[in-house]
Every structure is written in C-alpha cells, then in structure tokens.
Design an enzyme around this catalytic site. Structure first.
Site, mmCIF file in Angstrom:
data_model
loop_
_atom_site.group_PDB
_atom_site.id
_atom_site.type_symbol
_atom_site.label_atom_id
_atom_site.label_comp_id
_atom_site.label_asym_id
_atom_site.label_seq_id
_atom_site.Cartn_x
_atom_site.Cartn_y
_atom_site.Cartn_z
ATOM 1 N N ASN A 80 -12.907 -3.308 2.600
ATOM 2 C CA ASN A 80 -13.919 -2.271 2.793
ATOM 3 C C ASN A 80 -14.901 -2.278 1.626
ATOM 4 O O ASN A 80 -14.500 -2.457 0.474
ATOM 5 C CB ASN A 80 -13.250 -0.893 2.882
ATOM 6 N N GLY B 209 -15.418 3.184 4.050
ATOM 7 C CA GLY B 209 -14.179 3.852 3.681
ATOM 8 C C GLY B 209 -13.554 3.353 2.393
ATOM 9 O O GLY B 209 -12.366 3.606 2.150
ATOM 10 N N HIS C 199 -10.185 -5.204 -2.950
ATOM 11 C CA HIS C 199 -8.816 -5.407 -2.481
ATOM 12 C C HIS C 199 -8.866 -5.793 -1.020
ATOM 13 O O HIS C 199 -9.599 -5.213 -0.224
ATOM 14 C CB HIS C 199 -7.963 -4.157 -2.684
ATOM 15 N N LEU C 200 -8.058 -6.773 -0.705
ATOM 16 C CA LEU C 200 -7.932 -7.235 0.669
ATOM 17 C C LEU C 200 -6.742 -6.525 1.288
ATOM 18 O O LEU C 200 -5.609 -6.690 0.836
ATOM 19 C CB LEU C 200 -7.720 -8.756 0.647
ATOM 20 N N HIS C 201 -7.013 -5.688 2.303
ATOM 21 C CA HIS C 201 -5.918 -5.070 3.054
ATOM 22 C C HIS C 201 -5.340 -6.129 3.991
ATOM 23 O O HIS C 201 -6.091 -6.832 4.681
ATOM 24 C CB HIS C 201 -6.438 -3.938 3.948
ATOM 25 N N ASP D 168 0.849 -1.187 0.000
ATOM 26 C CA ASP D 168 0.000 0.000 0.000
ATOM 27 C C ASP D 168 0.893 1.248 0.000
ATOM 28 O O ASP D 168 1.881 1.327 0.729
ATOM 29 C CB ASP D 168 -0.906 -0.009 1.231
#
Ligand code: AMP
Length: 114
Positions: free
Chosen positions: A87, A93, A100-102, A30
């Site tokens: 999210n 947010g 996308h997987l944080h 990120d």
C-alpha cells in the site's frame, strides 16, 4: 529513522514473530492478520513509501519478492495461491511509513480488493 516501528524491528529493538531474515530483508507475521497466513516483508533500510524508491533499489525490491516466495512456500500457501500487496499513502490505506510487502494466503481472495 529513530521513531519508525519497522526500523526498530530491523535493528532488533522490537522482536516481531520473524519468519525470514537476512542482511537486507526481514519478514514477520502481521500482528493483525487478515488471512490465515499474513506476514510482512520489509527492507531493513528505511524507505517511507514506494514513491521514494530509486533506480538503485531495483535489486532490493526483487529480494523482497524472493523472500516472500520463500516464506509462502514454507508456509504451504505457494501452490494454492497468495496475494502480495504494497500500500502507498493514505488512499491505499498505508499506516506504517516504511515500505512493506503484505503476503496473504490460506483463504480465497476477492477481486477487486476493497
Ligand atoms: P499498512 O496499513 O499497509 O501500512 O500495513 C501496516 C501493517 O503493519 C498492518 O497490517 C499492521 O497490522 C501491521 N503492524 C503494525 N505494527 C505491527 C507490529 N508491531 N507487529 C506486526 N505487525 C504490525
């Protein structure tokens, strides 16, 4: 999707700091990390939000998590612990409309999240 920034990464038009890739999945750091380790795992195929997932995407979603685990292990955060968050829509947010997987780790996480 022509204008989607994550699609551009998936097509190789923008080069993020890639930590994992295969035919279906891409993972990269990120650009605005919220923890010592913070990377995103995306499908190469454009899916705008988790609301757009379909039954046929079951295996693909599993692959996102397996890639996340593999990178978390390689990054040395798997045993200490890490958080995975996806999210969906404005109230959660979401700012990039390509799922996308944080994956965040390297520091203690609070609960509940903000
Ligand atoms: P979200 O707010 O859940 O949609 O998360 C989007 C994430 O994408 C944010 O954490 C951003 O920092 C990250 N992001 C946006 N553009 C880029 C980029 N070009 N390279 C890396 N990360 C990005």
């Amino acid at each position: 999707m022509a204008d989607c920034i994550f699609c551009k990464m998936a097509r190789g038009e923008i080069q993020p700091d890639i930590v994992y890739e295969d035919d279906e999945v891409l993972a990269f750091r990120d650009m605005n990390p919220q923890a010592p380790t913070h990377f995103l795992v995306i499908p190469r195929r454009h899916i705008a939000t988790t609301n757009d997932l379909e039954a046929g995407d079951t295996e693909l979603v599993g692959k996102l998590y397996l890639a996340a685990r593999q990178v978390a292990t390689a990054e040395g955060i798997a045993e200490r612990g890490y958080r995975m968050v996806m999210n969906c829509n404005p109230e959660a947010g979401q700012s990039v409309y390509h799922i996308h997987l944080h994956v965040l780790g390297g520091r203690p996480m609070n609960w509940p999240p903000g």
